[in-house]
Enzyme design. Structure first.
Site, PDB file in Angstrom:
ATOM      1  N   ASP A  98       0.816  -1.208   0.000  1.00 51.71           N
ATOM      2  CA  ASP A  98       0.000   0.000   0.000  1.00 51.71           C
ATOM      3  C   ASP A  98       0.854   1.264   0.000  1.00 51.71           C
ATOM      4  OD1 ASP A  98       0.925  -0.451   2.596  1.00 51.71           O
ATOM      5  OD2 ASP A  98      -1.012  -0.166   3.571  1.00 51.71           O
ATOM      6  N   ASP A 101       7.110   3.774   3.236  1.00 50.78           N
ATOM      7  CA  ASP A 101       7.352   4.885   4.155  1.00 50.78           C
ATOM      8  C   ASP A 101       8.840   4.894   4.505  1.00 50.78           C
ATOM      9  OD1 ASP A 101       6.490   6.987   5.898  1.00 50.78           O
ATOM     10  OD2 ASP A 101       6.302   5.591   7.552  1.00 50.78           O
ATOM     11  N   VAL A 151      -1.982   9.227   5.801  1.00 51.05           N
ATOM     12  CA  VAL A 151      -3.177   9.014   4.974  1.00 51.05           C
ATOM     13  C   VAL A 151      -3.890   7.714   5.332  1.00 51.05           C
ATOM     14  CG1 VAL A 151      -2.353  10.386   3.016  1.00 51.05           C
ATOM     15  CG2 VAL A 151      -1.730   7.967   3.159  1.00 51.05           C
TER      16      VAL A 151
HETATM   17  P1  IMP Z   1       7.691   1.280   6.431  1.00 52.69           P
HETATM   18  O1  IMP Z   1       8.309   0.019   6.894  1.00 52.69           O
HETATM   19  O2  IMP Z   1       8.022   2.432   7.315  1.00 52.69           O
HETATM   20  O3  IMP Z   1       7.943   1.597   4.976  1.00 52.69           O
HETATM   21  O4  IMP Z   1       6.155   1.117   6.703  1.00 52.69           O
HETATM   22  C1  IMP Z   1       5.238   0.839   5.771  1.00 52.69           C
HETATM   23  C2  IMP Z   1       3.964   0.532   6.490  1.00 52.69           C
HETATM   24  O5  IMP Z   1       3.636   1.543   7.448  1.00 52.69           O
HETATM   25  C3  IMP Z   1       2.838   0.509   5.501  1.00 52.69           C
HETATM   26  O6  IMP Z   1       2.667  -0.779   4.966  1.00 52.69           O
HETATM   27  C4  IMP Z   1       1.672   0.961   6.348  1.00 52.69           C
HETATM   28  O7  IMP Z   1       1.099  -0.150   6.995  1.00 52.69           O
HETATM   29  C5  IMP Z   1       2.274   1.871   7.380  1.00 52.69           C
HETATM   30  N1  IMP Z   1       2.149   3.301   7.012  1.00 52.69           N
HETATM   31  C6  IMP Z   1       3.129   4.164   6.710  1.00 52.69           C
HETATM   32  N2  IMP Z   1       2.651   5.380   6.416  1.00 52.69           N
HETATM   33  C7  IMP Z   1       1.304   5.284   6.524  1.00 52.69           C
HETATM   34  C8  IMP Z   1       0.228   6.231   6.319  1.00 52.69           C
HETATM   35  O8  IMP Z   1       0.381   7.405   5.967  1.00 52.69           O
HETATM   36  N3  IMP Z   1      -1.025   5.736   6.543  1.00 52.69           N
HETATM   37  C9  IMP Z   1      -1.276   4.449   6.904  1.00 52.69           C
HETATM   38  N4  IMP Z   1      -0.302   3.542   7.094  1.00 52.69           N
HETATM   39  C10 IMP Z   1       0.988   3.961   6.901  1.00 52.69           C
HETATM   40 MG    MG Z   2       1.152  -2.140   4.870  1.00 54.93          MG
END
Ligand code: IMP
Ligand code: MG
Length: 177
Positions: A98, A101, A151
């Protein structure tokens, strides 16, 4: 509009348009292959369900569930909620996420998958927040690049809520403060 939403970032129509384009790109790229779609649950389930219906190729669908529990800005641990027993060796795997981040979740997932020696491995993410990245990871295909805002909707949650909103919106800070 849901009263917890500050503004709509992408309407249902805009999402449909972009997801259709992504499906077309994947259809061209995989014209002679039958990819294995790997949906990262739960956030990517709505995106995956729309994307795979725009893929005009035979394909298979599997899901993986990973959670990240963050204790601070720079620390975070990942928990695989479900064993990776899917047979991906020699397969053309498309991981569907999705949102990218910090990149930690996907970096972890992609490493595990790469070790299983798929024929090819691609990462498709609906949303990308490059300004938040702590791990140097890039998706092969990005739906929309967005600024550092939180978001929800179209599968994305806050505390497991809002996943069923048909659009993607910025959550009011008052909701999580
Ligand atoms: P990462 O490991 O920091 O890249 O995290 C990714 C995960 O964090 C995504 O799969 C989402 O589940 C969650 N996430 C990061 N940003 C958002 C946001 O703006 N809204 C909702 N979930 C988010
Ligand atoms: Mg996710």
């Amino acid at each position: 509009m849901n009263s917890d939403i500050e503004r709509v970032l992408f309407s249902a129509e805009e999402l449909y348009q972009r997801v259709s384009e992504l499906g077309k790109l994947l259809t061209e790229e995989y014209y002679d292959r039958e990819p294995l779609i790997l949906c990262v649950m739960k956030g990517a389930m709505v995106f995956t369900s729309d994307l795979m219906r725009q893929l005009r190729r035979p394909c298979e669908l599997e899901t993986i569930a990973i959670s990240s529990y963050r204790e601070g800005v720079t620390s975070g641990s990942l928990v695989v909620d479900q064993p990776l027993s899917i047979h991906i060796t020699g397969r053309d795997v498309i991981v569907v996420e999705d949102i990218l981040d910090t990149g930690r979740t996907l970096d972890y997932v992609m490493n595990i998958l790469q070790n299983a020696e798929p024929a090819s491995l691609k990462l498709v993410t609906l949303l990308d927040k490059p300004s938040r990245r702590v791990v140097p990871l890039q998706a092969d295909l990005v739906g929309f690049t967005i600024p550092d805002v939180f978001v929800v909707g179209y599968g994305l949650d806050y505390n497991q809520g809002y996943r069923n909103l048909p659009y993607i919106g910025v959550l009011k800070p008052s909701v999580y403060h």
